[in-house]
Scaffold this motif. Structure first.
Motif, PDB file in Angstrom:
ATOM      1  N   ASP A 148       0.832  -1.198   0.000  1.00 65.51           N
ATOM      2  CA  ASP A 148       0.000   0.000   0.000  1.00 65.51           C
ATOM      3  C   ASP A 148       0.871   1.255   0.000  1.00 65.51           C
ATOM      4  O   ASP A 148       0.556   2.251  -0.668  1.00 65.51           O
ATOM      5  N   PRO A 158      -6.646   8.346   5.659  1.00 64.35           N
ATOM      6  CA  PRO A 158      -7.919   7.762   5.227  1.00 64.35           C
ATOM      7  C   PRO A 158      -7.840   7.163   3.822  1.00 64.35           C
ATOM      8  O   PRO A 158      -6.988   7.548   3.008  1.00 64.35           O
ATOM      9  N   VAL A 159      -8.734   6.232   3.555  1.00 63.15           N
ATOM     10  CA  VAL A 159      -8.787   5.524   2.280  1.00 63.15           C
ATOM     11  C   VAL A 159     -10.191   5.654   1.701  1.00 63.15           C
ATOM     12  O   VAL A 159     -11.187   5.583   2.423  1.00 63.15           O
ATOM     13  N   ALA A 161     -12.527   3.647  -0.901  1.00 59.27           N
ATOM     14  CA  ALA A 161     -12.536   2.328  -1.519  1.00 59.27           C
ATOM     15  C   ALA A 161     -13.743   2.138  -2.430  1.00 59.27           C
ATOM     16  O   ALA A 161     -14.878   2.414  -2.034  1.00 59.27           O
ATOM     17  N   ASP A 178     -12.760   2.707  13.859  1.00 61.39           N
ATOM     18  CA  ASP A 178     -12.483   2.983  12.456  1.00 61.39           C
ATOM     19  C   ASP A 178     -11.817   4.352  12.296  1.00 61.39           C
ATOM     20  O   ASP A 178     -10.824   4.497  11.586  1.00 61.39           O
ATOM     21  N   SER A 182      -8.106   3.622  11.088  1.00 57.49           N
ATOM     22  CA  SER A 182      -8.023   3.613   9.629  1.00 57.49           C
ATOM     23  C   SER A 182      -9.359   3.990   9.002  1.00 57.49           C
ATOM     24  O   SER A 182     -10.148   3.117   8.619  1.00 57.49           O
ATOM     25  N   VAL A 184     -12.205   4.718   6.485  1.00 59.41           N
ATOM     26  CA  VAL A 184     -12.455   4.295   5.103  1.00 59.41           C
ATOM     27  C   VAL A 184     -13.845   4.766   4.689  1.00 59.41           C
ATOM     28  O   VAL A 184     -14.808   4.619   5.446  1.00 59.41           O
ATOM     29  N   TYR A 186     -16.651   4.395   1.377  1.00 57.29           N
ATOM     30  CA  TYR A 186     -16.892   3.396   0.336  1.00 57.29           C
ATOM     31  C   TYR A 186     -17.798   3.904  -0.776  1.00 57.29           C
ATOM     32  O   TYR A 186     -18.770   4.621  -0.528  1.00 57.29           O
ATOM     33  N   PRO A 209      -9.480  11.320   1.940  1.00 57.42           N
ATOM     34  CA  PRO A 209      -8.594  10.162   1.755  1.00 57.42           C
ATOM     35  C   PRO A 209      -7.391  10.523   0.889  1.00 57.42           C
ATOM     36  O   PRO A 209      -7.445  11.433   0.058  1.00 57.42           O
ATOM     37  N   TYR A 213      -8.697   3.106  -3.608  1.00 61.49           N
ATOM     38  CA  TYR A 213      -8.425   1.670  -3.635  1.00 61.49           C
ATOM     39  C   TYR A 213      -9.651   0.930  -4.145  1.00 61.49           C
ATOM     40  O   TYR A 213     -10.779   1.318  -3.827  1.00 61.49           O
TER      41      TYR A 213
END
Length: 454
Positions: A148, A158-159, A161, A178, A182, A184, A186, A209, A213
């Motif tokens: 990653d 942050p991600v 996705a 969360d 990490s 996330v 969506y 983010p 991903y």
């Protein structure tokens, strides 16, 4: 903006270490070891890999009835295996072998009830059960984190996705965990619409983010919506494509829309991460610290650099349910080039497709589905999305989502192209659709071969 810059290092340097100390997980230690080992010379990494492989074979001989019986039937004992050529004498296993021998594949001393259990999906629609220890799972997680970071993302950031059937935090405790470890957001790939993309863009501006991903095709669809709707604000510093093949035209669109390179990753649920691009994008580094990877031609010999071969993997970490010479049903091309990044991890060129993605001509010749897509979708005007299904050797169904510029002349050109490959006697059926549905796991299959071979 300041809070986002402050929270990431706080999560990375305080929250996560405290959580690891509380839970006793070895993930951070594994990760630090992998950060170091990636820069060892390839020769040293190969020696480490071979020692792990020999240890695994000794282990299964003593503790795993399934693999011992396979070795005995082949007339092999672990002490007879001194070279990779000797190792190739062990028969390969496939999904069917695993599915019919789940109980025997569990090593002695392990109880299924005490192991972590996963179910894989796939194009067959038949689930495959995988068992492993928590330590093995954490090895995989640590490896994923290392790769990653090759995108430019750092732990604690942050991600965003693009993923099917995401698991959202369901209560206050999980939402807090969360956020502090990490965060996330969506985009659920089971329902990618103009509305869901706008909601995702709004969430992106709130959470900020740094990594985008997701499934390769899902990121591509997101990029198309961002361009179509003229959305702003989705500006990752890294893009990680995984879970399905990233086709060249998809890569071009994603990189054009977001203005950065895509980092492509390859793996499967059975053995986890197999290979990944780094920041140099000069090929895909093989994960030889955890896996022994072979590229096998149809005649059973090793593929040379630049030649396609079936990818066969041995998991060096999972002793609870060992996978030895497992054919993952994908085809890839090994490489003898060295990446300019300085890592000792060897390269493969790329994955050319799953075996199930290869269509079959009447003479038995296989054609990569990705090549068919590239030679039609990117060259015939008006095709927005395409899926090829080979029902029999003589019947090919093509599902199309089309836009402006696609008319009868373009449809005739498409049919002519497939007749040229598969013969004029082949039946080519064109189905125009508003949308081509994803699988139940949110993935999109661009090429499906249903031909049964003897």
């Amino acid at each position: 903006m300041l809070k986002h810059r402050v929270f990431a290092p706080l999560r990375r340097n305080l929250c996560e270490p405290l959580d690891a100390l509380r839970s006793g997980t070895p993930r951070l230690r594994y990760w630090k070891e992998l950060e170091h080992s990636q820069y060892l010379p390839e020769s040293e990494l190969r020696q480490i890999q071979w020692r792990k492989l020999m240890d695994l074979l000794d282990y299964v001989w003593d503790h795993n009835s399934f693999h011992r019986e396979r070795l005995e039937r082949a007339g092999i004992t672990p002490d007879m295996i001194r070279t990779p050529a000797d190792f190739m004498k062990i028969p390969m296993i496939r999904k069917e072998d695993i599915r019919s021998n789940i109980g025997k594949m569990i090593s002695s001393g392990y109880d299924c009830d005490s192991l972590m259990k996963f179910k894989t999906g796939g194009s067959t629609g038949k689930a495959l059960e995988i068992y492993m220890t928590e330590a093995c799972s954490e090895f995989r997680n640590a490896c994923a984190r290392r790769h990653d970071r090759w995108t430019g993302w750092e732990p604690g950031e942050p991600v965003g996705a693009a993923w099917g059937n995401p698991e959202f935090p369901h209560d206050l405790k999980s939402r807090l965990r969360d956020w502090f470890l990490s965060p996330v957001i969506y985009l659920d790939t089971m329902s990618v619409t103009e509305k869901s993309v706008r909601v995702f863009a709004t969430e992106w501006k709130r959470v900020r983010p740094t990594l985008l991903y997701g499934h390769a095709h899902s990121i591509f669809l997101l990029a198309e919506y961002v361009r179509k709707l003229d959305l702003t604000g989705i500006s990752p510093k890294g893009i990680l494509s995984t879970s399905m093949m990233l086709m060249p035209h998809e890569r071009r669109t994603i990189e054009d829309v977001f203005g950065i390179k895509v980092t492509d990753r390859y793996g499967c649920e059975e053995v986890s991460l197999i290979a990944s691009e780094c920041e140099k994008h000069e090929g895909m580094h093989l994960n030889i610290e955890h896996l022994f990877i072979e590229f096998i031609k149809d005649d059973g010999t090793l593929a040379a650099p630049g030649e396609p071969g079936k990818i066969v993997v041995t998991d060096l970490m999972n002793r609870a349910m060992p996978f030895i010479r497992y054919q993952v049903e994908d085809v890839g091309i090994p490489s003898d080039r060295e990446c300019s990044c300085g890592r000792g991890l060897p390269l493969m060129e790329h994955v050319t497709g799953r075996i199930a993605d290869f269509l079959i001509k009447r003479d038995g010749t296989r054609i990569a589905g990705v090549s068919l897509i590239e030679n039609t979708l990117t060259k015939i005007p008006g095709i927005e999305q395409m899926q090829i299904i080979q029902e029999t050797v003589n019947i090919i169904t093509i599902n199309l989502v089309v836009g402006d510029g696609f008319g009868q002349d373009e449809e005739n050109e498409l049919v002519t192209y497939f007749h040229g490959l598969f013969g004029n006697e082949s039946k080519v059926l064109i189905n125009r659709k508003k949308i081509i549905a994803t699988e139940t796991n949110g993935k999109y299959m661009f090429s499906i071969c249903r031909v049964k071979l003897d």
